[in-house]
Design an enzyme around this catalytic site. Structure first.
Site, PDB file in Angstrom:
ATOM      1  N   GLY A 188     -28.704  22.226 -48.933  1.00  0.00           N
ATOM      2  CA  GLY A 188     -28.694  23.499 -49.662  1.00  0.00           C
ATOM      3  C   GLY A 188     -27.264  23.870 -50.020  1.00  0.00           C
ATOM      4  N   SER A 191     -25.568  23.429 -52.780  1.00  0.00           N
ATOM      5  CA  SER A 191     -25.160  23.574 -54.188  1.00  0.00           C
ATOM      6  C   SER A 191     -25.134  25.014 -54.655  1.00  0.00           C
ATOM      7  CB  SER A 191     -26.103  22.775 -55.092  1.00  0.00           C
ATOM      8  OG  SER A 191     -27.378  23.389 -55.079  1.00  0.00           O
ATOM      9  N   LEU A 224     -35.662  17.423 -49.710  1.00  0.00           N
ATOM     10  CA  LEU A 224     -35.670  17.339 -48.248  1.00  0.00           C
ATOM     11  C   LEU A 224     -37.010  17.643 -47.602  1.00  0.00           C
ATOM     12  CD1 LEU A 224     -32.197  18.910 -47.736  1.00  0.00           C
ATOM     13  CD2 LEU A 224     -32.840  16.591 -47.132  1.00  0.00           C
ATOM     14  N   TYR A 271     -42.705  33.976 -44.391  1.00  0.00           N
ATOM     15  CA  TYR A 271     -41.321  33.541 -44.139  1.00  0.00           C
ATOM     16  C   TYR A 271     -40.894  33.609 -42.675  1.00  0.00           C
ATOM     17  CZ  TYR A 271     -36.168  33.803 -44.689  1.00  0.00           C
ATOM     18  OH  TYR A 271     -34.814  33.615 -44.605  1.00  0.00           O
ATOM     19  N   LYS A 320     -38.845  30.900 -39.790  1.00  0.00           N
ATOM     20  CA  LYS A 320     -37.534  31.102 -39.192  1.00  0.00           C
ATOM     21  C   LYS A 320     -37.626  31.242 -37.670  1.00  0.00           C
ATOM     22  CE  LYS A 320     -34.869  30.953 -42.857  1.00  0.00           C
ATOM     23  NZ  LYS A 320     -33.864  29.883 -43.032  1.00  0.00           N
ATOM     24  N   ILE A 338     -28.576  38.240 -47.851  1.00  0.00           N
ATOM     25  CA  ILE A 338     -27.414  37.637 -48.504  1.00  0.00           C
ATOM     26  C   ILE A 338     -27.589  37.774 -50.014  1.00  0.00           C
ATOM     27  CG2 ILE A 338     -25.921  35.623 -48.609  1.00  0.00           C
ATOM     28  CD1 ILE A 338     -27.495  34.379 -46.337  1.00  0.00           C
TER      29      ILE A 338
END
Lengths: 330, 324
Positions: A21, A23, A76, A183, A187, A218
């Site tokens: 991740g 990029s 991935l 989600y 995590k 973020i």
């Protein structure tokens, strides 16, 4: 037992770092900041164009001309890709596996559970959990079971300095919010894997350090995409989180790693909430501060939960059951 | 509040319960226990012989002739199967959706992370997390879309997940398994909040059971791949029979608990070490104070466990994967 002894426990100069991740978003910021500290960087993502652009940007931050910068395009979520990447990274790195592997790849699809298309449940788990689990599997196998012909050299290397495996989880690993059902479990699974591996690494004489970063919001491209599907209710519940830029998150993460932390929250709020669910996770330093905070948080969380539930109930009265604000014409 | 009230918050007499993984182990014990309390029970699993045998056993322990028992064979790791199971169950239940759905389906295949094939990691997540998540998805969509007039039950409906204490305290050797159980806990917590969103949300309750070691046939299979070091660290956890787990689970549900541990003080201590924002029992006073004590204790426990693992690694060589 990691102490805050003042010594940098995450030296990266002349080391090779593999970033998934890498990029965009947090991964890109991490890559650039580590380049500025003298690391060789290999970034992995799917989109070739973005990778090229990112690679250029990262190399511009280099400390010395000796550093190298590469990119590998891969999906991935395919189990075998991680092995291929580690092999390619090893060839690029003069026959040695990368010293540091940092998994930043992931995405968020926050919708109310019953409104979530069922395929998203699996997509989220693949994108956030399995990309990291597969990469961890490939990296740890490379570090802990080197091929026979390299064993003496690798053993020498491994005794020389620790390797680091870093996961990027989320505040939502330990503090769930309505609207994040696709989600948060992914995590939470990551945190759980990190804790298990942390226990397991004691078994091996090779020095492998495990870390997990716990950011909150973020401000990235992905965040904007996320907000397009997110329910208004969730946005309201998240109001208290100011958010950080990707650069800030990268900076705080690296600082935590240099202090030798295993669980690295990137905001004070994340640290507080983390202390509410420490369980058997490795605490920082002697654990005094974390433990004291956990006592406080244990009390505070009762009110936090009660408050959150109240907000959801009030929302329901005002806006109905969809999690979305009523439109004016309704 | 569940504190001093003796009201049974989980009445099952005359109600219909769907139990996944209901043909063996904990699921079967739960099915039998609820049958003895007057429930109609529909069990879901893959293998038909076990399903048939279990259903036969259920009719023998029923307390009323009007109780009905049925099974559906399904592979719940497939997303469409959950929806099929729900609609078949509804048809069987006189076109009423089930009142209670309890997910017990799951399996543990322990092993050291690097020694375990990638496929095993995926299979565990499918078997433990997705089978429950898909059922939860179909069930909740069904329950929450009902027009109020046809939902005859004033009693809440219940959705129950089965996680594990390992979600509170990850241990070496369970890396394929623990993440799936932690994921379940996070899903349950999120749903607990989300259900407040629905006016019928007051009539849907979500719970998660956290058992420790269960002495079942599956447990024996589990021990075949379990690393020796894991067995050593688990020494202090005695273990319970599936019947004991079923009884303790139902007791917790009847008390209205959202997070139910079954293994006495140890399970409870592990839970309060990781409470976070999860719903506490009653006012949360006991849970909170207990968590303070546990917070200190866990530091010592963790250090001790790491020490044991390190010593083991040194004594047995670093290429450990040795199974006894």
């Amino acid at each position: 037992m990691p102490f805050y002894s003042g010594k940098n426990q995450f030296p990266v100069e002349s080391k090779t770092v593999l970033i998934t991740g890498g990029s965009k978003g947090m991964g890109l910021s991490v890559a650039r900041q580590l380049a500025a500290k003298g690391a060789n960087i290999i970034i992995v993502a799917r989109d070739l164009e973005k990778l090229k652009e990112a690679n250029q940007y990262i190399s511009e931050g280099a400390l010395s001309p000796e550093q190298f910068f590469h990119y590998i395009s891969a999906d991935l979520t395919i189990p075998t890709e991680s092995q291929r990447i580690i092999s390619e990274a090893t060839s690029i790195n003069h026959g040695l596996p990368p010293d540091i592997v940092w998994c930043c790849a992931g995405s968020s699809y926050p919708t109310i559970f019953v409104d979530t298309p069922i395929v998203e449940l699996r997509n989220m788990m693949d994108s956030n959990y399995f990309t990291a689990a597969y990469m961890a599997h490939a990296a740890l196998n490379a570090w802990l079971k080197p091929p026979p012909k390299q064993s003496s050299f690798s053993t020498f290397q491994s005794n020389a300095s620790p390797r680091h495996l870093i996961f990027t989880a989320s505040l939502l690993s330990f503090f769930t919010l309505a609207g994040y059902a696709p989600y948060s479990p992914t995590k939470a699974a990551l945190r759980s894997l990190a804790d298990t591996l942390s226990n397991e690494m004691n078994l091996y004489s090779s020095n492998v350090r495990l870390h997990t970063i716990f950011p909150a919001t973020i401000f990235t491209e992905s965040y904007e995409a996320e907000n397009r599907v997110k329910s208004d209710l969730t946005k309201k519940l998240e109001e208290g989180d100011a958010g950080q830029t990707a650069d800030e998150v990268a900076r705080r993460s690296i600082k935590g790693l240099e202090r030798g932390e295993e669980m690295v929250p990137t905001t004070f709020m994340c640290r507080l909430l983390m202390c509410g669910v420490l369980g058997g996770s490795l605490r920082n330093g002697w654990g005094l501060l974390d433990t004291l905070l956990s006592w406080v948080m244990s009390l505070v969380m009762v009110f936090v939960r009660w408050d959150m539930d109240g907000k959801v109930k009030r929302w329901r009265k005002e806006h109905g059951e969809s999690g979305m604000k009523k439109r004016r014409d309704e | 509040m569940g504190g001093f009230a003796s009201k049974n918050r989980f009445p099952v007499d005359g109600r219909t319960v769907v139990i996944t993984g209901g043909s063996q182990g904990m699921g079967r014990s739960v099915a039998r226990l609820l049958a003895t309390k007057g429930a109609n029970v529909l069990i879901v699993a893959r293998g038909i012989p076990n399903l048939e045998e279990t259903v036969e056993g259920l009719s023998k322990v029923a307390i009323r002739p009007s109780q009905r028992f049925h099974y559906i064979s399904a592979d719940l790791t497939s997303p469409t199967e959950a929806a099929r199971v729900l609609s078949e169950a509804t048809r069987w239940n006189s076109n009423q959706p089930p009142d209670i759905v309890w997910c017990c389906a799951g399996i543990a295949v322990p092993g050291l992370f690097i020694e375990t094939e990638i496929d095993t990691h995926r299979d565990q997540m499918d078997s433990n997390y997705f089978s429950s998540a898909y059922i939860a998805h179909s069930t909740l969509r069904n329950w929450l879309s009902l027009p109020f007039s046809t939902s005859k039950a004033k009693e809440p409906r219940h959705l129950i997940f089965t996680s594990s204490v390992i979600a509170f305290y990850p241990l070496i050797g369970y890396s394929p398994y623990t993440p799936s159980k932690s994921a379940l806990r996070a899903l349950s917590d999120t749903l607990s909040q989300e259900l407040q969103l629905y006016s019928k949300g007051d009539s849907v309750k979500v719970h998660t059971i956290f058992p420790a070691t269960i002495f079942s046939a599956a447990h024996e299979r589990e021990n075949l791949t379990k690393p020796a070091i894991t067995k050593k660290l688990e020494e202090s956890d005695g273990g319970q029979t599936p019947d004991e787990v079923a009884i303790a689970s139902v007791r917790g549900l009847e008390r209205g608990e959202e997070m139910v541990t079954t293994s006495g003080l140890l399970g409870y201590a592990m839970k309060v070490g990781m409470l976070g924002a999860s719903k506490r029992n009653g006012w949360g006073v006991v849970d909170t104070i207990a968590s303070w004590i546990v917070s200190v204790v866990l530091m010592v426990v963790r250090r001790d466990m790491d020490g044991t693992v390190r010593k083991w690694g040194l004594e047995n060589g670093s290429q450990v994967g040795q199974k006894t």
